[in-house]
Design an enzyme around this catalytic site. Structure first.
Site, PDB file in Angstrom:
ATOM      1  N   HIS A 110       0.833  -1.218   0.000  1.00 31.46           N
ATOM      2  CA  HIS A 110       0.000   0.000   0.000  1.00 31.46           C
ATOM      3  C   HIS A 110       0.864   1.263   0.000  1.00 31.46           C
ATOM      4  CE1 HIS A 110      -3.325  -2.678   1.290  1.00 31.46           C
ATOM      5  NE2 HIS A 110      -2.381  -3.228   2.050  1.00 31.46           N
ATOM      6  N   SER A 142      15.494  21.764 -15.642  1.00 30.12           N
ATOM      7  CA  SER A 142      14.314  22.582 -15.921  1.00 30.12           C
ATOM      8  C   SER A 142      14.770  23.893 -16.531  1.00 30.12           C
ATOM      9  CB  SER A 142      13.570  22.839 -14.611  1.00 30.12           C
ATOM     10  OG  SER A 142      12.789  24.007 -14.709  1.00 30.12           O
ATOM     11  N   GLU A 158      10.013   8.737 -16.793  1.00 31.43           N
ATOM     12  CA  GLU A 158       8.639   9.180 -17.061  1.00 31.43           C
ATOM     13  C   GLU A 158       8.218   8.873 -18.492  1.00 31.43           C
ATOM     14  OE1 GLU A 158       8.532  12.874 -13.861  1.00 31.43           O
ATOM     15  OE2 GLU A 158       8.961  13.294 -15.948  1.00 31.43           O
ATOM     16  N   LYS A 211      16.397  21.762 -10.313  1.00 33.61           N
ATOM     17  CA  LYS A 211      15.752  20.518 -10.757  1.00 33.61           C
ATOM     18  C   LYS A 211      16.684  19.550 -11.468  1.00 33.61           C
ATOM     19  CE  LYS A 211      11.253  20.674  -9.929  1.00 33.61           C
ATOM     20  NZ  LYS A 211      10.268  20.359 -10.920  1.00 33.61           N
TER      21      LYS A 211
END
Ligand code: ARG
Length: 459
Positions: A156, A277, A290, A283
């Site tokens: 979970h 970024s 992704e 970043k």
């Protein structure tokens, strides 16, 4: 526009119709398989006396020349032809004359394209299999180096029990080796040659289908000629296998994205495999992970698309089946590039081992072991569960781990706690005591790693 028909027609195809119908824009990818199939067909025709030796020779040479010229960039596959089959045949006839026109004896584009797609799919499945193997090598190397890199195991997405990185990676080893099994199984099942099925009903020429099958590396010819030209099951199976690979990659990517986040800090992606970024200088984004996760959708799309295309088709060949190509090619390429990029990404990824161990410790992952300790001191498990529950509550108030609680405080909750509890619930002990087959304990893990090594050495 060099059409393969004409005799029966009194006017030319409308330009829009021609373009809509044409497949050269994408089946050009099949040029090698188409030529390979034609060579086998011509050799068989000559061997059977359907063509003369000399015609067979001329065709062989002509096809070799076309192959060479295409590969070396001297011959372009242009949209002047309807499809790859007409491209090859027209070029052959241009080169060798009359004999070229005999190549299509005893053959239809229906068995021809069925063959081309099978050859292509088989190669792609083999290529995917070897990329999976390279990924498994990296996974296993990481396992060998991280038998005692502790981390929390989750259910979970809540910290559950302590495991090791080797154990976690072992789960992915299992998944990707099942993927390899599926590909091998697919190749075994699909490896029958449709050539000689003709348009749907075989031919009146005495073809030797065994021989062409053998020349092309198949286990034998397909049986039913109708099924031979209308079967795309193998392609659907392949897309399903590819979808499973993507599902596994995507889950792995999801974990890496979490692990790489500021909250987890379990891993750091190599600079070469992350992006920055344009606005936020701090970043370092996991774009590759992704993208792999995102591309999973288009591979599933190819599977759904082809299943849907096939679902209402009457036997045997229907032009709908030309739609089997574009999305399938895209899916095959997508999976291969995802495997390559993903393998590079995890090979260069840095693990922050102290953070991982600290996270396991902070998350009460040893609570089950604390209860088991009490059971060892004669407390029934249900009571022990309650005691440790209260203990966790106390730790939460104090913001500490169970093993950071002084013994007096532990004993305020249960008199059964003694000095040996600290050793009994250390991360090391928690992992080492997990000795069942498939568990993270060192004995089980060594066995697992040995088995994986033997598997990779074999195939
Ligand atoms: N381009 C076609 C395909 O990909 C080749 C087979 C054409 N056969 C036919 N009967 N029109 O399916």
């Amino acid at each position: 526009m060099a059409a393969l028909w004409g005799g029966r027609f009194t006017k030319d195809t409308d330009k829009l119709v021609y373009d809509f119908n044409a497949s050269i824009g994408f089946d050009r990818k099949l040029y090698r398989q188409d030529i390979q199939g034609s060579m086998a067909h011509a050799r068989m025709l000559a061997r059977q006396g359907i063509l003369t030796e000399d015609e067979g020779e001329q065709i062989q040479k002509g096809l070799e020349g076309i192959l060479r010229d295409v590969e070396e960039g001297r011959l372009a596959i242009t949209s002047q032809y309807e499809d790859i089959h007409s491209f090859v045949e027209a070029n052959l006839t241009e080169r060798i004359g009359e004999a070229g026109k005999k190549l299509h004896t005893g053959r239809s584009r229906n068995d021809q394209v069925a063959l081309d797609m099978k050859l292509y799919t088989r190669e792609q499945a083999q290529g995917t299999d070897s990329l999976l193997k390279s990924l498994l090598e990296v996974i296993l190397d990481t396992m060998e180096k991280n038998r005692d890199t502790y981390m929390p195991g989750f259910t979970h997405l809540q910290k559950a029990q302590p495991i090791t990185l080797a154990h976690h990676y072992g789960a992915y080893f299992e998944m990707f080796s099942r993927d390899r099994d599926r590909l091998r199984d697919l190749i075994r099942r699909m490896n029958y040659c449709p050539l000689g099925a003709g348009a749907l009903a075989g031919t009146t020429y005495p073809l030797d289908r065994e021989y062409t099958a053998q020349l092309l590396g198949f286990a034998g010819p397909t049986r039913n000629s109708i099924d031979s030209v209308s079967d795309r099951d193998y392609l659907i199976e392949f897309l399903s296998d590819l979808s499973l690979i993507m599902m596994h990659l995507s889950r792995f990517c999801e974990e890496i994205i979490l692990w790489n986040s500021n909250e987890y800090q379990f891993v750091e992606l190599d600079d070469a495999y992350s992006t920055g970024s344009s606005i936020m200088p701090q970043k370092k984004n996991p774009d590759i992970a992704e993208l792999v996760r995102g591309k999973t959708g288009r591979v599933y799309g190819a599977l759904m698309g082809l299943l849907t295309t096939m679902k209402g088709l009457p036997l045997a060949y229907d032009k709908d089946m030309q739609e089997d190509k574009e999305a399938s090619f895209d899916a095959m390429e997508t999976v291969q590039s995802c495997l390559i990029l993903f393998t590079g990404m995890i090979k260069t990824m840095h693990f922050r081992r102290e953070r991982m161990a600290a996270s396991a410790k902070e998350g009460f992952t040893n609570a089950t072991d604390a209860a088991d300790y009490l059971v060892g001191k004669g407390v029934p498990f249900r009571d022990a569960h309650g005691i440790v529950g209260r203990l966790v509550l106390r730790c939460l108030e104090k913001k500490c781990a169970i093993d950071d609680m002084p013994l007096e405080e532990l004993r305020q909750i249960s008199e059964k706690f003694e000095a040996d509890v600290y050793d009994a619930i250390s991360l090391k002990t928690c992992v080492e005591k997990r000795l069942t087959e498939g568990a993270p304990g060192p004995v089980a893990m060594d066995q697992e790693i040995r088995a994986y090594r033997a598997y990779l050495d074999e195939a």
